[in-house]
Design a protein around this motif. Structure first.
Motif, PDB file in Angstrom:
ATOM      1  N   ARG A   1      36.842  26.517 -64.226  1.00  0.00           N
ATOM      2  CA  ARG A   1      35.495  27.045 -64.467  1.00  0.00           C
ATOM      3  C   ARG A   1      34.444  26.261 -63.687  1.00  0.00           C
ATOM      4  O   ARG A   1      33.395  25.874 -64.213  1.00  0.00           O
ATOM      5  CB  ARG A   1      35.172  27.031 -65.967  1.00  0.00           C
ATOM      6  N   ARG A   2      34.734  26.058 -62.420  1.00  0.00           N
ATOM      7  CA  ARG A   2      33.830  25.331 -61.542  1.00  0.00           C
ATOM      8  C   ARG A   2      33.534  26.162 -60.300  1.00  0.00           C
ATOM      9  O   ARG A   2      34.175  27.181 -60.039  1.00  0.00           O
ATOM     10  CB  ARG A   2      34.436  23.980 -61.130  1.00  0.00           C
ATOM     11  N   HIS A   3      32.582  25.676 -59.511  1.00  0.00           N
ATOM     12  CA  HIS A   3      32.274  26.293 -58.228  1.00  0.00           C
ATOM     13  C   HIS A   3      33.203  25.699 -57.176  1.00  0.00           C
ATOM     14  O   HIS A   3      33.588  24.516 -57.276  1.00  0.00           O
ATOM     15  CB  HIS A   3      30.808  26.049 -57.860  1.00  0.00           C
ATOM     16  N   PRO A   4      33.572  26.451 -56.139  1.00  0.00           N
ATOM     17  CA  PRO A   4      34.475  25.901 -55.119  1.00  0.00           C
ATOM     18  C   PRO A   4      33.983  24.617 -54.467  1.00  0.00           C
ATOM     19  O   PRO A   4      34.806  23.779 -54.064  1.00  0.00           O
ATOM     20  CB  PRO A   4      34.588  27.042 -54.097  1.00  0.00           C
ATOM     21  N   ASP A   5      32.667  24.417 -54.359  1.00  0.00           N
ATOM     22  CA  ASP A   5      32.205  23.182 -53.728  1.00  0.00           C
ATOM     23  C   ASP A   5      32.304  21.983 -54.661  1.00  0.00           C
ATOM     24  O   ASP A   5      31.946  20.867 -54.291  1.00  0.00           O
ATOM     25  CB  ASP A   5      30.783  23.331 -53.189  1.00  0.00           C
ATOM     26  N   GLU A   6      32.845  22.206 -55.886  1.00  0.00           N
ATOM     27  CA  GLU A   6      33.129  21.109 -56.803  1.00  0.00           C
ATOM     28  C   GLU A   6      34.609  20.729 -56.780  1.00  0.00           C
ATOM     29  O   GLU A   6      35.086  20.014 -57.667  1.00  0.00           O
ATOM     30  CB  GLU A   6      32.720  21.506 -58.219  1.00  0.00           C
ATOM     31  N   VAL A   7      35.328  21.197 -55.769  1.00  0.00           N
ATOM     32  CA  VAL A   7      36.767  20.929 -55.621  1.00  0.00           C
ATOM     33  C   VAL A   7      37.022  20.355 -54.236  1.00  0.00           C
ATOM     34  O   VAL A   7      36.537  20.887 -53.233  1.00  0.00           O
ATOM     35  CB  VAL A   7      37.598  22.214 -55.797  1.00  0.00           C
ATOM     36  N   LEU A   8      37.780  19.273 -54.176  1.00  0.00           N
ATOM     37  CA  LEU A   8      38.256  18.726 -52.906  1.00  0.00           C
ATOM     38  C   LEU A   8      39.774  18.618 -52.985  1.00  0.00           C
ATOM     39  O   LEU A   8      40.309  17.859 -53.805  1.00  0.00           O
ATOM     40  CB  LEU A   8      37.646  17.354 -52.617  1.00  0.00           C
ATOM     41  N   LEU A   9      40.483  19.380 -52.164  1.00  0.00           N
ATOM     42  CA  LEU A   9      41.945  19.362 -52.143  1.00  0.00           C
ATOM     43  C   LEU A   9      42.431  18.149 -51.368  1.00  0.00           C
ATOM     44  O   LEU A   9      41.852  17.780 -50.336  1.00  0.00           O
ATOM     45  CB  LEU A   9      42.467  20.650 -51.519  1.00  0.00           C
ATOM     46  N   THR A  10      43.511  17.536 -51.835  1.00  0.00           N
ATOM     47  CA  THR A  10      44.030  16.315 -51.221  1.00  0.00           C
ATOM     48  C   THR A  10      45.546  16.396 -51.068  1.00  0.00           C
ATOM     49  O   THR A  10      46.216  17.181 -51.739  1.00  0.00           O
ATOM     50  CB  THR A  10      43.688  15.078 -52.074  1.00  0.00           C
TER      51      THR A  10
END
Length: 367
Positions: A81-90
């Motif tokens: 339930r977040r916006h995509p710019d609140e995710v960093l894939l690693t």
């Protein structure tokens, strides 16, 4: 004139042996070897379901194209339930610790709450940070008192549930550590292994909290789904904070097959399966704890909540060696700050594996 006798120097007593610094680079995979039953690595051992294997395999026909993280980022964001710019894939959770250490070089007083996974401290030290440790007390079941963390610590790292203790800290206790001017990193690599009766979600997770200043939640997809070799994880946090981490991340850090896995594991089908696995794991863990508790001299600390159990056992070093000679690999505890040679970590497996392990352990202790 008589000369004053010179003072007699005191005879030095024996110098106590120095306590060796824990080997932060030691991990459970180094305990595993050919012919050994693996209770040292906390990765679930099961075939990939079709809904996960299929998308990963399908990417092999398109590896000439550079990875595009946008679809996977959107899928992970939707799950939490977040916006995509609140995710960093690693590339796995371990890369997340490196990015934090490299991007936040201005931190004045980094604090790591131990015992916990050693990579956060190792990454900080490799980046030149002076690390301060807060050691939780086994006599208090490794419970966290937020007041023990220095008020002026501007970077705090803690696991939940914590590896290797399997302790699940209350979300409110962790939230109390958040404050303006501080980055709070909560390692939730094992959050998907937790379950609570009557709760449909992950108890005590902060993954959906957007109101806590400076919060970074780190997640891994390698444990429950057996993807340690694929390397996929992610960070959740405020866009301005994640952008600082992204600035030090290599280009195309996450491969196309790993991105496909991230999308698949964020789907409703995956989340439902994950909850079922966590419930089954809880039952298997209760069985392991009950069998261990029956052994004289073995103490299981606290109430384990994840895919592993930490136990205190005098002479654990010798026991671990004997177990290895009988075909069983367990994780030594002395490489974790705050523990010592009398600690072992044991992964939760199915009941038949647990029963076989307990019988071997009982024989070794009786001998």
């Amino acid at each position: 004139m008589c000369e004053r006798p010179s003072a007699v120097a005191p005879v030095p007593g024996p110098v106590p042996p120095a306590v060796p610094e824990p080997d932060l680079g030691h991990h459970g995979d180094t305990e595993v070897g050919a012919g050994l039953v693996d209770l040292a690595v906390n990765v679930r051992q099961a075939p990939l379901p079709d809904w996960l294997a299929g998308p990963i395999t399908a990417t092999l026909a398109d590896l000439a194209r550079y990875p595009d993280p946008a679809p996977a980022r959107a899928a992970v964001a939707a799950r939490h339930r977040r916006h995509p710019d609140e995710v960093l894939l690693t590339a796995g959770a371990a890369e997340g610790f490196v990015l934090i250490a490299q991007a936040l070089r201005g931190a004045r007083r980094p604090v790591v709450v131990h015992p916990q996974f050693t990579e956060p401290e190792a990454a900080l030290r490799a980046a030149g940070h002076p690390v301060e440790r807060v050691l939780l007390d086994p006599g208090e079941d490794f419970r966290l008192d937020p007041d023990r963390v220095p008020a002026d610590a501007d970077l705090v790292m803690i696991g939940n549930p914590t590896n290797p203790t399997s302790v699940l800290h209350p979300a409110g206790t962790l939230a109390a550590l958040a404050r303006p001017g501080r980055v709070l990193v909560v390692d939730e690599a094992f959050a998907d292994t937790t379950a609570a009766p009557g709760s449909p979600g992950e108890p005590e997770s902060l993954a959906e909290r957007r109101d806590l200043p400076g919060l970074l939640v780190l997640r891994s997809l390698t444990k429950t789904w057996g993807l340690a070799g694929l390397r996929i994880g992610y960070l959740l946090g405020a866009p301005d904070l994640l952008s600082r981490l992204a600035a030090v991340q290599p280009l195309w850090a996450v491969s196309t097959p790993a991105l496909a896995a991230a999308s698949a594991c964020a789907s409703p089908v995956a989340v439902q399966a994950e909850r079922a696995i966590a419930a089954e794991l809880a039952a298997d863990r209760d069985h392991l704890v009950a069998r261990l508790t029956d052994l004289p001299g073995v103490r299981v600390t606290g109430r384990p909540a994840s895919a592993f159990v930490l136990l205190h056992l005098p002479g654990a070093t010798q026991v671990r060696t004997a177990l290895r000679g009988r075909g069983w690999a367990v994780r030594r505890g002395d490489t974790f700050p705050g523990l010592g040679p009398d600690w072992l970590r044991v992964a939760v497996r199915d009941r038949s594996t647990t029963d076989a392990f307990i019988e071997v352990l009982r024989e070794i202790m009786e001998a």
